[in-house]
Design a protein around this motif. Structure first.
Motif, PDB file in Angstrom:
ATOM      1  N   MET A 114       9.546 -33.584 -20.521  1.00 53.97           N
ATOM      2  CA  MET A 114      10.800 -33.155 -19.919  1.00 53.97           C
ATOM      3  C   MET A 114      11.805 -32.699 -20.975  1.00 53.97           C
ATOM      4  O   MET A 114      12.195 -31.541 -21.038  1.00 53.97           O
ATOM      5  CB  MET A 114      11.400 -34.283 -19.084  1.00 53.97           C
ATOM      6  N   PHE A 115      12.220 -33.631 -21.827  1.00 52.15           N
ATOM      7  CA  PHE A 115      13.127 -33.266 -22.915  1.00 52.15           C
ATOM      8  C   PHE A 115      12.334 -32.554 -24.010  1.00 52.15           C
ATOM      9  O   PHE A 115      11.199 -32.905 -24.297  1.00 52.15           O
ATOM     10  CB  PHE A 115      13.819 -34.504 -23.488  1.00 52.15           C
ATOM     11  N   ASP A 116      12.958 -31.545 -24.616  1.00 48.23           N
ATOM     12  CA  ASP A 116      12.283 -30.822 -25.696  1.00 48.23           C
ATOM     13  C   ASP A 116      13.328 -30.196 -26.615  1.00 48.23           C
ATOM     14  O   ASP A 116      14.528 -30.227 -26.328  1.00 48.23           O
ATOM     15  CB  ASP A 116      11.339 -29.754 -25.146  1.00 48.23           C
ATOM     16  N   LYS A 117      12.877 -29.615 -27.710  1.00 50.24           N
ATOM     17  CA  LYS A 117      13.771 -29.116 -28.744  1.00 50.24           C
ATOM     18  C   LYS A 117      14.714 -28.019 -28.248  1.00 50.24           C
ATOM     19  O   LYS A 117      15.787 -27.806 -28.825  1.00 50.24           O
ATOM     20  CB  LYS A 117      12.961 -28.606 -29.933  1.00 50.24           C
ATOM     21  N   ASN A 118      14.345 -27.357 -27.160  1.00 47.01           N
ATOM     22  CA  ASN A 118      15.206 -26.313 -26.615  1.00 47.01           C
ATOM     23  C   ASN A 118      16.474 -26.866 -25.965  1.00 47.01           C
ATOM     24  O   ASN A 118      17.400 -26.095 -25.683  1.00 47.01           O
ATOM     25  CB  ASN A 118      14.429 -25.473 -25.590  1.00 47.01           C
ATOM     26  N   ASP A 119      16.510 -28.184 -25.742  1.00 48.55           N
ATOM     27  CA  ASP A 119      17.707 -28.805 -25.161  1.00 48.55           C
ATOM     28  C   ASP A 119      18.952 -28.499 -25.988  1.00 48.55           C
ATOM     29  O   ASP A 119      20.052 -28.347 -25.450  1.00 48.55           O
ATOM     30  CB  ASP A 119      17.534 -30.325 -25.074  1.00 48.55           C
ATOM     31  N   PHE A 120      18.783 -28.410 -27.283  1.00 47.43           N
ATOM     32  CA  PHE A 120      19.928 -28.244 -28.169  1.00 47.43           C
ATOM     33  C   PHE A 120      20.509 -26.835 -28.144  1.00 47.43           C
ATOM     34  O   PHE A 120      21.594 -26.601 -28.674  1.00 47.43           O
ATOM     35  CB  PHE A 120      19.529 -28.635 -29.602  1.00 47.43           C
ATOM     36  N   LYS A 121      19.818 -25.919 -27.510  1.00 48.41           N
ATOM     37  CA  LYS A 121      20.305 -24.540 -27.454  1.00 48.41           C
ATOM     38  C   LYS A 121      21.589 -24.409 -26.640  1.00 48.41           C
ATOM     39  O   LYS A 121      22.307 -23.411 -26.769  1.00 48.41           O
ATOM     40  CB  LYS A 121      19.223 -23.614 -26.894  1.00 48.41           C
ATOM     41  N   VAL A 122      21.869 -25.405 -25.795  1.00 50.94           N
ATOM     42  CA  VAL A 122      23.106 -25.321 -25.005  1.00 50.94           C
ATOM     43  C   VAL A 122      24.339 -25.289 -25.909  1.00 50.94           C
ATOM     44  O   VAL A 122      25.379 -24.743 -25.534  1.00 50.94           O
ATOM     45  CB  VAL A 122      23.228 -26.495 -24.004  1.00 50.94           C
ATOM     46  N   PHE A 123      24.214 -25.856 -27.099  1.00 56.01           N
ATOM     47  CA  PHE A 123      25.358 -25.928 -28.008  1.00 56.01           C
ATOM     48  C   PHE A 123      25.532 -24.655 -28.841  1.00 56.01           C
ATOM     49  O   PHE A 123      26.489 -24.544 -29.616  1.00 56.01           O
ATOM     50  CB  PHE A 123      25.222 -27.143 -28.928  1.00 56.01           C
ATOM     51  N   GLU A 124      24.635 -23.711 -28.676  1.00 51.87           N
ATOM     52  CA  GLU A 124      24.762 -22.451 -29.399  1.00 51.87           C
ATOM     53  C   GLU A 124      25.805 -21.534 -28.765  1.00 51.87           C
ATOM     54  O   GLU A 124      26.289 -20.600 -29.402  1.00 51.87           O
ATOM     55  CB  GLU A 124      23.401 -21.747 -29.461  1.00 51.87           C
ATOM     56  N   ASP A 125      26.151 -21.807 -27.514  1.00 57.79           N
ATOM     57  CA  ASP A 125      27.205 -21.038 -26.835  1.00 57.79           C
ATOM     58  C   ASP A 125      28.544 -21.717 -27.093  1.00 57.79           C
ATOM     59  O   ASP A 125      28.756 -22.860 -26.693  1.00 57.79           O
ATOM     60  CB  ASP A 125      26.929 -20.963 -25.329  1.00 57.79           C
ATOM     61  N   ASP A 126      29.447 -21.024 -27.766  1.00 63.50           N
ATOM     62  CA  ASP A 126      30.724 -21.614 -28.162  1.00 63.50           C
ATOM     63  C   ASP A 126      31.835 -21.394 -27.143  1.00 63.50           C
ATOM     64  O   ASP A 126      32.996 -21.747 -27.407  1.00 63.50           O
ATOM     65  CB  ASP A 126      31.160 -21.050 -29.521  1.00 63.50           C
ATOM     66  N   THR A 127      31.517 -20.831 -25.988  1.00 66.06           N
ATOM     67  CA  THR A 127      32.538 -20.662 -24.957  1.00 66.06           C
ATOM     68  C   THR A 127      32.471 -21.817 -23.966  1.00 66.06           C
ATOM     69  O   THR A 127      31.399 -22.410 -23.764  1.00 66.06           O
ATOM     70  CB  THR A 127      32.336 -19.342 -24.197  1.00 66.06           C
ATOM     71  N   LEU A 128      33.590 -22.124 -23.349  1.00 62.65           N
ATOM     72  CA  LEU A 128      33.628 -23.224 -22.393  1.00 62.65           C
ATOM     73  C   LEU A 128      32.726 -22.944 -21.193  1.00 62.65           C
ATOM     74  O   LEU A 128      31.868 -23.762 -20.855  1.00 62.65           O
ATOM     75  CB  LEU A 128      35.067 -23.460 -21.921  1.00 62.65           C
ATOM     76  N   THR A 129      32.912 -21.808 -20.556  1.00 66.88           N
ATOM     77  CA  THR A 129      32.126 -21.519 -19.350  1.00 66.88           C
ATOM     78  C   THR A 129      30.642 -21.347 -19.673  1.00 66.88           C
ATOM     79  O   THR A 129      29.786 -21.796 -18.898  1.00 66.88           O
ATOM     80  CB  THR A 129      32.651 -20.249 -18.649  1.00 66.88           C
ATOM     81  N   GLY A 130      30.357 -20.710 -20.816  1.00 68.66           N
ATOM     82  CA  GLY A 130      28.967 -20.506 -21.190  1.00 68.66           C
ATOM     83  C   GLY A 130      28.233 -21.807 -21.441  1.00 68.66           C
ATOM     84  O   GLY A 130      27.117 -22.008 -20.948  1.00 68.66           O
ATOM     85  N   ARG A 131      28.855 -22.700 -22.205  1.00 65.06           N
ATOM     86  CA  ARG A 131      28.200 -23.978 -22.509  1.00 65.06           C
ATOM     87  C   ARG A 131      28.070 -24.846 -21.263  1.00 65.06           C
ATOM     88  O   ARG A 131      27.032 -25.487 -21.049  1.00 65.06           O
ATOM     89  CB  ARG A 131      28.953 -24.732 -23.614  1.00 65.06           C
TER      90      ARG A 131
END
Length: 199
Positions: free
Chosen positions: A1-18
């Motif tokens: 379920m959890f995988d290394k791609n989970d951290f990609k959410v933090f690559e978006d520096d906008t409020l709505t995007g993240r």
């Protein structure tokens, strides 16, 4: 379920995007994983537990620096009670047992912390006085962390585990069982502290 791609959410520096990425990519995982944790906890302890997934609704400008699910034993909310969180910072997963600064009956936990101090140190958990920081100190700092929690009313008491994104386990994948085991293990303190307070 959890995988290394989970951290990609933090690559978006906008409020709505993240927030959109968190809601799309992480919250469904939290829902499934957290529901399984609730089942396990209620089967093991024969008590009721409650889950909350962070929604970050108060944020109007800056994107959230972390995100999480929290489990506790009070349906009114988790922040003023002992609780356990599973979540992510941009560079690590975290599982933490916390007594926050404004917890109810704060001083009643001081002797309970002293009682279980050696057990927590022996088990090697990370410790901290700040739940808003990703930094966990080594367990041998726990006596100082307890002392700080007793003296400084704005401080938190955090005991936890972290799995960094750079860890080989994350790169290889298939570490849901590890996260589950760590979560269940640290939940013993939430249950025990609640029981001690009710004696």
């Amino acid at each position: 379920m959890f995988d290394k791609n989970d951290f990609k959410v933090f690559e978006d520096d906008t409020l709505t995007g993240r927030l959109d990425l968190i809601r799309t990519n992480l919250d469904p995982k939290f829902e499934v994983f957290g529901s399984e944790l609730l089942k396990q906890l209620e089967a093991e302890y024969q008590q009721k537990f409650f889950m909350k997934i962070a929604k970050h609704q108060r944020r109007t400008k800056n994107p959230p620096p972390d995100t999480w699910l929290a489990i506790n034993q009070d349906k009114k909310g988790y922040k003023k009670t002992p609780h356990v969180e599973l979540g992510l910072w941009p560079d690590r997963y975290f599982i933490t047992f916390s007594l926050l600064a404004d917890i109810r009956n704060r001083s009643a936990y001081y002797p309970i912390l002293k009682k279980y101090q050696n057990k927590i140190i022996t088990e090697g958990w990370g410790v901290s006085n700040d739940h808003t920081s990703s930094l966990l100190k080594s367990a041998d700092n726990f006596e100082k962390v307890i002392d700080h929690y007793e003296r400084v009313k704005s401080s938190d008491l955090v005991v936890g585990y972290e799995l960094k994104a750079s860890d080989p386990k994350v790169r290889i994948g298939n570490y849901d069982k590890l996260l589950n085991e760590k979560f269940m293990n640290i939940c013993q303190y939430m249950v025990t502290f609640n029981q001690e307070l009710n004696l």
